[in-house]
Motif scaffolding. Sequence first.
Motif, PDB file in Angstrom:
ATOM      1  N   HIS A 165     -23.229  12.300  29.436  1.00 46.29           N
ATOM      2  CA  HIS A 165     -23.012  12.870  28.104  1.00 46.29           C
ATOM      3  C   HIS A 165     -22.086  14.082  28.132  1.00 46.29           C
ATOM      4  CE1 HIS A 165     -23.711  14.036  23.997  1.00 46.29           C
ATOM      5  NE2 HIS A 165     -24.166  15.216  24.395  1.00 46.29           N
ATOM      6  N   ASP A 166     -22.219  14.919  29.148  1.00 47.26           N
ATOM      7  CA  ASP A 166     -21.430  16.147  29.219  1.00 47.26           C
ATOM      8  C   ASP A 166     -20.329  16.086  30.282  1.00 47.26           C
ATOM      9  OD1 ASP A 166     -23.103  16.061  31.371  1.00 47.26           O
ATOM     10  OD2 ASP A 166     -23.755  18.143  31.226  1.00 47.26           O
ATOM     11  N   SER A 167     -19.944  14.895  30.687  1.00 42.96           N
ATOM     12  CA  SER A 167     -18.971  14.727  31.762  1.00 42.96           C
ATOM     13  C   SER A 167     -17.567  14.474  31.228  1.00 42.96           C
ATOM     14  CB  SER A 167     -19.385  13.540  32.640  1.00 42.96           C
ATOM     15  OG  SER A 167     -18.418  13.307  33.638  1.00 42.96           O
ATOM     16  N   ALA A 168     -16.568  15.016  31.913  1.00 41.38           N
ATOM     17  CA  ALA A 168     -15.177  14.718  31.598  1.00 41.38           C
ATOM     18  C   ALA A 168     -14.756  13.425  32.289  1.00 41.38           C
ATOM     19  CB  ALA A 168     -14.277  15.861  32.033  1.00 41.38           C
ATOM     20  N   GLU A 169     -15.503  12.997  33.300  1.00 45.19           N
ATOM     21  CA  GLU A 169     -15.171  11.765  34.003  1.00 45.19           C
ATOM     22  C   GLU A 169     -15.722  10.563  33.251  1.00 45.19           C
ATOM     23  OE1 GLU A 169     -14.662  12.534  38.589  1.00 45.19           O
ATOM     24  OE2 GLU A 169     -16.729  12.809  37.932  1.00 45.19           O
ATOM     25  N   ALA A 170     -15.061   9.429  33.452  1.00 44.22           N
ATOM     26  CA  ALA A 170     -15.453   8.225  32.729  1.00 44.22           C
ATOM     27  C   ALA A 170     -15.122   6.985  33.550  1.00 44.22           C
ATOM     28  CB  ALA A 170     -14.724   8.177  31.394  1.00 44.22           C
ATOM     29  N   ILE A 171     -15.632   5.866  33.074  1.00 41.15           N
ATOM     30  CA  ILE A 171     -15.254   4.552  33.585  1.00 41.15           C
ATOM     31  C   ILE A 171     -14.445   3.872  32.484  1.00 41.15           C
ATOM     32  CG2 ILE A 171     -16.092   2.254  34.231  1.00 41.15           C
ATOM     33  CD1 ILE A 171     -16.562   4.284  36.414  1.00 41.15           C
ATOM     34  N   THR A 172     -13.294   3.327  32.860  1.00 41.04           N
ATOM     35  CA  THR A 172     -12.451   2.613  31.895  1.00 41.04           C
ATOM     36  C   THR A 172     -12.395   1.148  32.279  1.00 41.04           C
ATOM     37  OG1 THR A 172     -11.138   4.552  31.337  1.00 41.04           O
ATOM     38  CG2 THR A 172     -10.114   2.419  30.948  1.00 41.04           C
ATOM     39  N   VAL A 173     -12.561   0.292  31.276  1.00 42.35           N
ATOM     40  CA  VAL A 173     -12.450  -1.152  31.435  1.00 42.35           C
ATOM     41  C   VAL A 173     -11.144  -1.568  30.769  1.00 42.35           C
ATOM     42  CG1 VAL A 173     -13.491  -3.397  30.914  1.00 42.35           C
ATOM     43  CG2 VAL A 173     -14.966  -1.399  31.308  1.00 42.35           C
ATOM     44  N   VAL A 174     -10.279  -2.250  31.513  1.00 42.76           N
ATOM     45  CA  VAL A 174      -9.038  -2.783  30.957  1.00 42.76           C
ATOM     46  C   VAL A 174      -9.255  -4.280  30.765  1.00 42.76           C
ATOM     47  CG1 VAL A 174      -6.555  -3.094  31.306  1.00 42.76           C
ATOM     48  CG2 VAL A 174      -7.706  -1.060  32.233  1.00 42.76           C
ATOM     49  N   TYR A 175      -8.989  -4.778  29.549  1.00 41.62           N
ATOM     50  CA  TYR A 175      -9.246  -6.187  29.280  1.00 41.62           C
ATOM     51  C   TYR A 175      -8.272  -6.737  28.246  1.00 41.62           C
ATOM     52  CZ  TYR A 175     -11.693  -4.543  25.052  1.00 41.62           C
ATOM     53  OH  TYR A 175     -12.005  -3.952  23.856  1.00 41.62           O
ATOM     54  N   THR A 176      -8.144  -8.049  28.241  1.00 43.58           N
ATOM     55  CA  THR A 176      -7.355  -8.727  27.210  1.00 43.58           C
ATOM     56  C   THR A 176      -8.293  -9.576  26.368  1.00 43.58           C
ATOM     57  OG1 THR A 176      -6.854 -10.636  28.602  1.00 43.58           O
ATOM     58  CG2 THR A 176      -5.265  -8.825  28.624  1.00 43.58           C
ATOM     59  N   HIS A 177      -7.927  -9.732  25.109  1.00 41.83           N
ATOM     60  CA  HIS A 177      -8.685 -10.599  24.214  1.00 41.83           C
ATOM     61  C   HIS A 177      -7.719 -11.582  23.580  1.00 41.83           C
ATOM     62  CE1 HIS A 177     -10.556 -11.493  20.146  1.00 41.83           C
ATOM     63  NE2 HIS A 177     -11.297 -12.113  21.037  1.00 41.83           N
ATOM     64  N   THR A 178      -8.035 -12.850  23.699  1.00 45.37           N
ATOM     65  CA  THR A 178      -7.274 -13.906  23.043  1.00 45.37           C
ATOM     66  C   THR A 178      -8.207 -14.556  22.044  1.00 45.37           C
ATOM     67  OG1 THR A 178      -6.040 -14.261  25.083  1.00 45.37           O
ATOM     68  CG2 THR A 178      -5.879 -15.979  23.386  1.00 45.37           C
ATOM     69  N   HIS A 179      -7.900 -14.398  20.757  1.00 46.16           N
ATOM     70  CA  HIS A 179      -8.769 -14.933  19.706  1.00 46.16           C
ATOM     71  C   HIS A 179      -9.026 -16.420  19.935  1.00 46.16           C
ATOM     72  CE1 HIS A 179     -10.779 -14.929  15.890  1.00 46.16           C
ATOM     73  NE2 HIS A 179     -10.099 -15.992  15.540  1.00 46.16           N
ATOM     74  N   GLY A 180     -10.284 -16.785  19.881  1.00 49.10           N
ATOM     75  CA  GLY A 180     -10.672 -18.176  20.074  1.00 49.10           C
ATOM     76  C   GLY A 180     -10.845 -18.572  21.531  1.00 49.10           C
ATOM     77  N   MET A 181     -10.435 -17.712  22.453  1.00 48.47           N
ATOM     78  CA  MET A 181     -10.535 -18.058  23.873  1.00 48.47           C
ATOM     79  C   MET A 181     -11.416 -17.108  24.652  1.00 48.47           C
ATOM     80  SD  MET A 181      -6.975 -19.821  24.799  1.00 48.47           S
ATOM     81  CE  MET A 181      -7.702 -20.209  26.340  1.00 48.47           C
ATOM     82  N   GLY A 182     -11.499 -15.851  24.240  1.00 43.76           N
ATOM     83  CA  GLY A 182     -12.391 -14.926  24.914  1.00 43.76           C
ATOM     84  C   GLY A 182     -11.711 -13.699  25.469  1.00 43.76           C
ATOM     85  N   VAL A 183     -12.482 -12.999  26.306  1.00 38.40           N
ATOM     86  CA  VAL A 183     -12.063 -11.738  26.911  1.00 38.40           C
ATOM     87  C   VAL A 183     -11.889 -11.960  28.408  1.00 38.40           C
ATOM     88  CG1 VAL A 183     -12.881  -9.421  27.517  1.00 38.40           C
ATOM     89  CG2 VAL A 183     -13.177 -10.268  25.184  1.00 38.40           C
ATOM     90  N   THR A 184     -10.818 -11.414  28.955  1.00 43.53           N
ATOM     91  CA  THR A 184     -10.624 -11.396  30.402  1.00 43.53           C
ATOM     92  C   THR A 184     -10.562  -9.945  30.841  1.00 43.53           C
ATOM     93  OG1 THR A 184      -9.387 -13.462  30.381  1.00 43.53           O
ATOM     94  CG2 THR A 184      -9.126 -12.066  32.321  1.00 43.53           C
ATOM     95  N   VAL A 185     -11.482  -9.551  31.705  1.00 48.45           N
ATOM     96  CA  VAL A 185     -11.478  -8.197  32.248  1.00 48.45           C
ATOM     97  C   VAL A 185     -10.420  -8.153  33.337  1.00 48.45           C
ATOM     98  CG1 VAL A 185     -12.796  -6.410  33.416  1.00 48.45           C
ATOM     99  CG2 VAL A 185     -13.911  -7.875  31.721  1.00 48.45           C
ATOM    100  N   VAL A 186      -9.477  -7.224  33.200  1.00 49.16           N
ATOM    101  CA  VAL A 186      -8.375  -7.096  34.135  1.00 49.16           C
ATOM    102  C   VAL A 186      -8.734  -6.152  35.274  1.00 49.16           C
ATOM    103  CG1 VAL A 186      -5.956  -6.390  34.363  1.00 49.16           C
ATOM    104  CG2 VAL A 186      -6.721  -7.574  32.285  1.00 49.16           C
ATOM    105  N   TYR A 187      -9.387  -5.009  34.925  1.00 47.86           N
ATOM    106  CA  TYR A 187      -9.661  -4.003  35.954  1.00 47.86           C
ATOM    107  C   TYR A 187     -10.706  -3.011  35.461  1.00 47.86           C
ATOM    108  CZ  TYR A 187      -8.385  -1.502  40.208  1.00 47.86           C
ATOM    109  OH  TYR A 187      -8.407  -0.950  41.458  1.00 47.86           O
TER     110      TYR A 187
END
Length: 94
Positions: A62-84
């Motif tokens: 809650h009080d952290s400047a650090e984070a985890i980032t999820v990079v992903y693509t979304h193609t409507h009708g096909m779904g989500v692909t997590v890239v990194y």
Amino acid sequence: MSEVPLEEAEPARKAYGDLTEGERELVRDALAVIVRDPAVGREIPGWRPPSVEYTYTTPLAHDSAEAITVVYTHTHGMGVTVVYYFRDPQVVGR
């Protein structure tokens, strides 16, 4: 409401393996949010339709400047692909 299909690219699977258990828990929570609403992330401009590329960032604490980032693509009708997944030490807010 049905959830959007989700898959991980090989680089994402490898990056997930390098995360700590606490970071993995944050990733699992983030993925639950993403499969409910793929547009929840911040769109990366310049990506070509029909796919849209996003980043979704969640603080490590809650009080952290650090984070985890999820990079992903979304193609409507096909779904989500997590890239990194990566630990982002520079994030100050959501």
